[in-house]
Design a protein around this motif. Structure first.
Motif, mmCIF file in Angstrom:
data_model
loop_
_atom_site.group_PDB
_atom_site.id
_atom_site.type_symbol
_atom_site.label_atom_id
_atom_site.label_comp_id
_atom_site.label_asym_id
_atom_site.label_seq_id
_atom_site.Cartn_x
_atom_site.Cartn_y
_atom_site.Cartn_z
ATOM 1 N N LEU A 49 57.930 27.597 0.755
ATOM 2 C CA LEU A 49 58.129 28.954 0.224
ATOM 3 C C LEU A 49 58.022 29.979 1.339
ATOM 4 N N ASP A 50 58.584 29.650 2.500
ATOM 5 C CA ASP A 50 58.410 30.519 3.662
ATOM 6 C C ASP A 50 59.772 30.774 4.280
ATOM 7 N N ASP A 51 60.334 31.980 4.050
ATOM 8 C CA ASP A 51 61.627 32.242 4.664
ATOM 9 C C ASP A 51 61.543 33.372 5.679
ATOM 10 N N ARG A 52 60.379 33.530 6.290
ATOM 11 C CA ARG A 52 60.258 34.565 7.306
ATOM 12 C C ARG A 52 60.706 34.009 8.640
ATOM 13 N N GLN A 53 60.934 34.910 9.584
ATOM 14 C CA GLN A 53 61.323 34.484 10.920
ATOM 15 C C GLN A 53 60.120 33.928 11.657
ATOM 16 N N HIS A 54 60.349 32.828 12.373
ATOM 17 C CA HIS A 54 59.284 32.225 13.168
ATOM 18 C C HIS A 54 59.762 32.046 14.584
ATOM 19 N N HIS A 55 59.006 32.550 15.528
ATOM 20 C CA HIS A 55 59.365 32.324 16.929
ATOM 21 C C HIS A 55 58.261 31.606 17.679
ATOM 22 N N VAL A 56 57.192 31.276 16.997
ATOM 23 C CA VAL A 56 56.121 30.491 17.603
ATOM 24 C C VAL A 56 56.116 29.149 16.893
ATOM 25 N N LEU A 57 56.048 28.078 17.712
ATOM 26 C CA LEU A 57 56.162 26.750 17.142
ATOM 27 C C LEU A 57 54.876 26.318 16.446
ATOM 28 N N LEU A 58 55.018 25.304 15.615
ATOM 29 C CA LEU A 58 53.848 24.659 15.041
ATOM 30 C C LEU A 58 53.602 23.373 15.818
ATOM 31 N N LEU A 59 52.359 23.070 16.070
ATOM 32 C CA LEU A 59 52.070 21.775 16.670
ATOM 33 C C LEU A 59 52.169 20.704 15.578
ATOM 34 N N PRO A 60 52.497 19.469 15.961
ATOM 35 C CA PRO A 60 52.730 18.445 14.934
ATOM 36 C C PRO A 60 51.577 18.303 13.950
ATOM 37 N N TRP A 61 50.337 18.354 14.460
ATOM 38 C CA TRP A 61 49.245 18.104 13.543
ATOM 39 C C TRP A 61 48.998 19.271 12.599
ATOM 40 N N GLN A 62 49.644 20.389 12.863
ATOM 41 C CA GLN A 62 49.491 21.528 11.966
ATOM 42 C C GLN A 62 50.406 21.437 10.756
ATOM 43 N N GLN A 63 51.271 20.442 10.709
ATOM 44 C CA GLN A 63 52.173 20.292 9.570
ATOM 45 C C GLN A 63 52.189 18.819 9.156
ATOM 46 N N PRO A 64 51.133 18.366 8.514
ATOM 47 C CA PRO A 64 50.950 16.928 8.296
ATOM 48 C C PRO A 64 52.086 16.267 7.538
ATOM 49 N N PHE A 65 52.571 16.911 6.468
ATOM 50 C CA PHE A 65 53.616 16.231 5.697
ATOM 51 C C PHE A 65 54.872 16.049 6.524
#
Lengths: 465, 229, 382
Positions: free
Chosen positions: A349-365
């Motif tokens: 449910l997130d359609d905002r702009q992102h310019h900073v990455l997520l590290l793999p462990w921050q997005q487990p699924f």
């Protein structure tokens, strides 16, 4: 002298401001951001070596009798295309080197694209506003795989001829339109005359033009949107941190180009690839075992081997067993990949702009799912080579195949669970560290002094146990 | 058959060992007594599905090779130097090469042999003669890198184990010689392109490509050392 | 002299006529000369007028199209660095102390020099090997060192010889401002201002594009042919002899039990589609369907050699187990039961060829294959 040239150009173009702004363009510094460049430079090397090869290659199916320098094929009938590839390998000085460099570069090109795709996936770089580049990149992958297939099939040897026959059978197996498509693409039942010139036009003109166009758009979008940053000090959605294009990043990038070129030259010189003179000219009555495609289609080959012989009879009509693993399965995989950013956006449910990455462990699924799919495809890749494994381990290919049929489901499931658990654990540890940090420090995080180098925005401390 | 059994059979004391002057028929007698159990009464070879007792000798024209086999016992052949005197061994060798060897190994053409190999043989043995998989319990087509031309020609006619036999109606004697020439050539083919990666093909090449990609990735780590992204 | 009375008009005329007493050549010439002079003067003045006009026009044109002035003097002179640059706020990441900086520069220069030197030597080596027809390995290794050395030198330069800085810049706004969007929408819509019957024209345009696209697709059609009856062909005709690839016919004495051969119909020896595998088995072991009980004289069986899975040649025959094995994906077919697939991904049996032996023992086909050969497709059961 360069300045004199620059002045002469400026007098005619007046682009000093534009070029200066380009030189000031900021690129974040991380080795994982260079994977896409490896692919880009591999493509450039493919074009360079490909032009050289195209000048010597004869894309003709006409039958000739060979009387060249490789006497183990002397007097045999073969296609003119095969003869020209022998001539390239034995007659043209450095021809074999360039030919091998071209083939190695193709393997590396697609490997780099896949590694780059993995990096983008596991750091969630495909989120808005970069979905468009994700789609373009996937299309580049499909085009690259197709071009690779056509490329090694052009030579008219026994190995690639067997692969073409399988490709023909896959096209044929498509319901309703199969026979039409197969006859259209191949010009008749395989082997058909006129196949090689068609493939040549696709491989040398059409697909490289499409790749170049899409690559240009891909790079232009990155230029416009600016590259993403890993999380760290100063790295926000409104700023970009890195080194400037001139001279720093340009030198590193150009250095990478020459390094990639050097590695490919070393591979072309030291390691034999696709020895067409050993496979012999394509003879429809001959066949070799282990007629695998190149590695990037090995997962499809594995799926074809593992899928059981199940025909689908729709009344009067037949959907052959080859259709499901050979066409439907790869199409579904790519469809899922194409839709992934939009699916992830809906899921989070997130359609905002992102310019900073997520590290793999921050997005487990995301990470666990990606690893599971990766292992699934890897098991299929191994299944594509099951006959060699059977020979090397002196076991039966039938038992190996049964084992692989089980593993292809078990391993991805296990991977998902393990990776998910590891990500959650890391996330928990990070939360604990952050709490400990905030309890200890009384001063907010400052910019580190010059000479220390930048650090991640959160420290990772070894917990005294 | 297993090696111990062969040794037991061969250890039967030789009754005719003390004659002063052996003759060609002497060789025949010894062969039928000692060798035919494994090699067949006409030297046509004997095998079961999984193992081979003794290969076909009908292309063996080299007495030196026969004598070497008698004295050193290659593979699971027992050593006969304790049982046969030198004249007796010579007689056997003469018998094998003159009476049993009915496949002439002459008149072969290397390129024709390659073409025939690719049509009939490559589906099991692969074009680089390094062997290939069969779909059965632990049996795979063997690599041919250490087989002599005589053994190859004999095997073509005999069809050892799971291999089919190719009679003269399918492959003439010259064609058999051609195929043997080709196999012999492929045992040490010229590899102008570099290391052949065991002639495995695209599987090994894909693996190598990924190894080198990781090498290049190491290079990028060096280039961007200290970069925090 | 005339005696008529002269009126005043006439008087003038009379004066004139009186003055013209006698025709004189000199006077005529003088008058001609005067006329010519006047004429010439008029011509000159017209010419001068024309020139004047032309010059005026030329000046006007010149004034409108004259080239821009040449670059200002001094533009090619040395360029002084500007007082402020955009890079002033970049952070210096290099070593803080001057000796450390100097050490870094020295090492960097040494490394870059060595890398270039290696590249040069290797490059010369490559050229030498090329002209002396060196081996692939020699060519490849020298080229690799030449290219890799250049790359290393560039990386040494980037990491050791450039002052490392970290720049922070604002990211561009990726969504344009409202006014911008309004302006571009307005500009775009200006295309539609002056057309009547716009909808109709749009439809016409769309139909044109459709027809052109259909034209392009039609062109593509000529790449291939229609799928034709060859897909459904049963390949063999009744009575055709079985020939080896060398065009020798096979008889019932050709093979022993367990033997195998590759055969073709007489009319198409060596063709991919017609290749057939002939096997001789022990006739007591046969378990063919009853409709095919007479298809295997003396234990001779013939099946299509084109695998029904993906079209590879089913090249392997395992005599002891009476199995045909396809080397591509390891499908196995039981020859005793009509080549039904027993393992592997194939789903359809290999088409079987009915055989019979004629009076001299030559093997001949008793008809076509039981099914179309090759991999399956949509309408194969037709």
């Amino acid at each position: 002298m360069i300045e004199a040239v620059g002045r002469a150009l400026d007098r005619r173009l007046g682009m000093a401001r534009f070029v200066r702004e380009a030189m000031n363009h900021v690129f974040p510094d991380h080795w994982s951001f260079m994977i896409g460049e490896i692919a880009l430079y591999a493509f450039a090397i493919l074009v360079i070596t490909g032009i050289y090869l195209a000048l010597f290659f004869n894309a003709s199916d006409a039958e000739v009798v060979y009387h060249g320098s490789y006497h183990a094929l002397d007097g045999l009938r073969m296609s003119a295309a095969y003869e020209s590839s022998l001539h390239l390998s034995f007659g043209v000085p450095a021809g074999l080197l360039i030919r091998q460099m071209h083939h190695w570069a193709a393997d590396i090109f697609i490997a780099a694209i896949v590694a780059h795709l993995a990096r983008i996936f596991f750091t969630a770089a495909y989120r808005r506003p970069r979905e468009l580049n994700w789609l373009i990149g996937l299309t580049l992958l499909v085009l690259a795989v197709g071009n690779g297939f056509f490329g090694y099939s052009l030579l008219g040897d026994l190995l690639s001829g067997a692969g073409l026959r399988v490709g023909y059978a896959i096209l044929l197996s498509i319901p309703v339109a199969g026979p039409w498509l197969a006859f259209l693409v191949f010009g008749g039942t395989v082997p058909a005359n006129g196949m090689t010139p068609h493939m040549y036009a696709m491989h040398v003109v059409v697909i490289p033009a499409l790749i170049s166009l899409l690559l240009g758009i891909h790079l232009a979008i990155i230029w416009r949107q600016r590259h993403t940053n890993y999380p760290g000090p100063g790295r926000t959605n409104r700023t970009i941190v890195g080194s400037r294009l001139w001279p720093s990043y340009a030198a590193k990038s150009l250095g990478l180009f020459f390094l990639v070129f050097g590695v490919i030259a070393m591979m072309g010189g030291l390691f034999q690839i696709d020895p067409v003179w050993i496979y012999g000219p394509y003879n429809p009555v001959a066949i070799i075992p282990g007629a695998q495609p190149d590695w990037y289609l090995g997962w499809v080959e594995g799926a074809i081997r593992l899928f059981p012989g199940v025909n689908l009879h729709l009344g009067h009509w037949l959907v052959p067993e080859l259709f499901f693993p050979g066409l439907l399965f790869p199409a579904l995989v790519f469809l899922a990949l194409y839709l992934w950013p939009f699916f992830a956006e809906t899921l989070s449910l997130d359609d905002r702009q992102h310019h900073v990455l997520l590290l793999p462990w921050q997005q487990p699924f995301n990470t666990a799912f990606g690893c599971a799919v990766f292992m699934f495809l890897l098991v299929l890749l191994v299944a594509g080579a099951d006959d060699f494994i059977a020979v090397m381990t002196d076991s039966s290919v039938v038992t190996l195949r049964t084992l692989l049929r089980i593993l292809v489901f078990v391993i991805p499931a296990l991977t998902f669970v393990v990776v998910y658990w590891l990500c959650l654990r890391r996330r928990a540890r990070h939360a604990q560290d952050k709490v400990a940090d905030e309890a200890q420090s009384t001063v907010p995080q400052e910019r580190p002094q010059a000479g220390e180098g930048p650090s991640l925005g959160f420290t990772v401390r070894v917990r005294p146990d | 058959m297993s090696a111990p059994l062969l040794v037991a059979i061969a250890a039967t004391p030789c009754i005719h060992g003390q004659q002063a002057k052996p003759s060609a028929s002497e060789g025949e007698v010894i062969f039928q007594q000692q060798c035919a159990k494994c090699h067949g009464d006409r030297g046509q070879g004997r095998s079961a599905l999984v193992s081979i007792a003794g290969p076909n000798l009908q292309a063996e024209h080299d007495t030196g090779k026969v004598l070497t086999a008698i004295y050193t016992g290659p593979s699971h052949m027992p050593i006969f130097s304790y049982l046969l005197s030198v004249p007796q061994a010579n007689a056997v060798a003469k018998y094998v090469t003159q009476s049993l060897a009915v496949i002439p190994l002459t008149g072969g053409n290397l390129s024709e042999g390659g073409e025939l190999f690719r049509v009939y043989c490559a589906s099991c043995h692969r074009t680089a003669v390094r062997g290939g998989p069969l779909a059965f319990t632990g049996v795979n087509a063997p690599q041919l890198t250490n087989k002599s031309r005589a053994l190859i020609a004999g095997a073509i006619r005999w069809g050892p184990g799971p291999m089919p036999k190719f009679p003269p109606a399918v492959l003439s004697d010259e064609q058999v010689a051609s195929v043997a020439d080709y196999v012999s050539y492929m045992q040490h083919p010229p590899n102008p392109g570099g290391r052949p990666l065991h002639f495995i093909g695209p599987v090994a090449e894909g693996l190598a490509a990924w190894v080198f990609l990781f090498l290049v990735l190491g290079g990028t780590m060096w280039i961007e050392k200290g970069g925090e992204g | 002299m005339s005696d008529k009375p002269v009126d005043p008009g006439d008087a003038r005329a009379a004066e004139e006529t009186g003055a013209k007493k006698e025709p004189s050549l000199t006077r005529d010439l003088a008058r001609l000369g005067a006329s010519l002079w006047h004429f010439a003067g008029a011509m000159v003045s017209i010419g001068a007028d024309l020139l004047e006009t032309a010059r005026n026009v030329e000046q006007k044109v010149d004034a409108l199209t004259s080239p821009l002035p040449a670059d200002e003097p001094g533009i090619d002179g040395p360029i002084a660095p500007p007082a402020e640059t955009d890079r002033d706020s970049d952070r210096d990441l290099g070593p803080a102390s001057a000796p450390a900086r100097l050490r870094r520069l020295r090492w960097g220069t040494a490394f870059a020099f060595s890398a270039f030197a290696a590249a040069i030597v290797a490059g010369i080596g490559f050229i030498c090997f090329y002209w002396t027809r060196g081996t692939n390995e020699q060519l490849g290794v020298t080229l690799a060192i030449a290219l890799g050395g250049t790359g290393c030198a560039l990386v040494f330069y980037a990491r050791w010889l450039i002052r490392p800085t970290e720049a922070i810049e604002p990211r561009p706004e990726l969504s344009s401002a409202e006014e911008e969007r309004a302006a571009i929408a307005h500009t775009y819509r200006s295309a539609a201002e002056d057309t009547h019957r716009r909808t109709l024209l749009q439809w016409m345009g769309a139909m044109t594009v459709g027809v052109l696209a259909a034209g392009v697709v039609s062109l593509l059609r000529s790449l291939g042919s229609n799928p034709d009856q060859t897909l459904y062909s049963r390949v063999w005709k009744h009575g055709e002899r079985l020939m080896t690839i060398d065009s020798n016919p096979l008889t019932i004495h050709s093979l022993d039990t367990g033997g195998t051969a590759i055969v073709f119909p007489e009319s198409s020896v060596g063709s991919e589609k017609t290749q057939t595998v002939l096997i001789r088995v022990n006739p007591d072991l046969l378990q063919l369907p009853s409709a095919r009980s007479d298809w295997a004289p003396l234990g001779y069986l013939a099946y299509s050699r084109v695998c029904t899975h993906a079209g590879c040649a089913v090249g392997m025959y395992e005599a002891e187990q009476n199995l045909l094995l396809c080397p591509c994906h390891q499908s196995t077919f039981d020859v005793l039961r009509g080549a039904v697939p027993t393992s592997g991904p194939a789903a359809r049996p290999l088409p079987q060829l009915p055989l019979y032996a004629d009076s001299d023992g030559t093997l001949r086909a008793g008809g076509g294959f039981s099914e179309p050969t090759g991999p399956g497709f949509w309408g194969i059961d037709d």
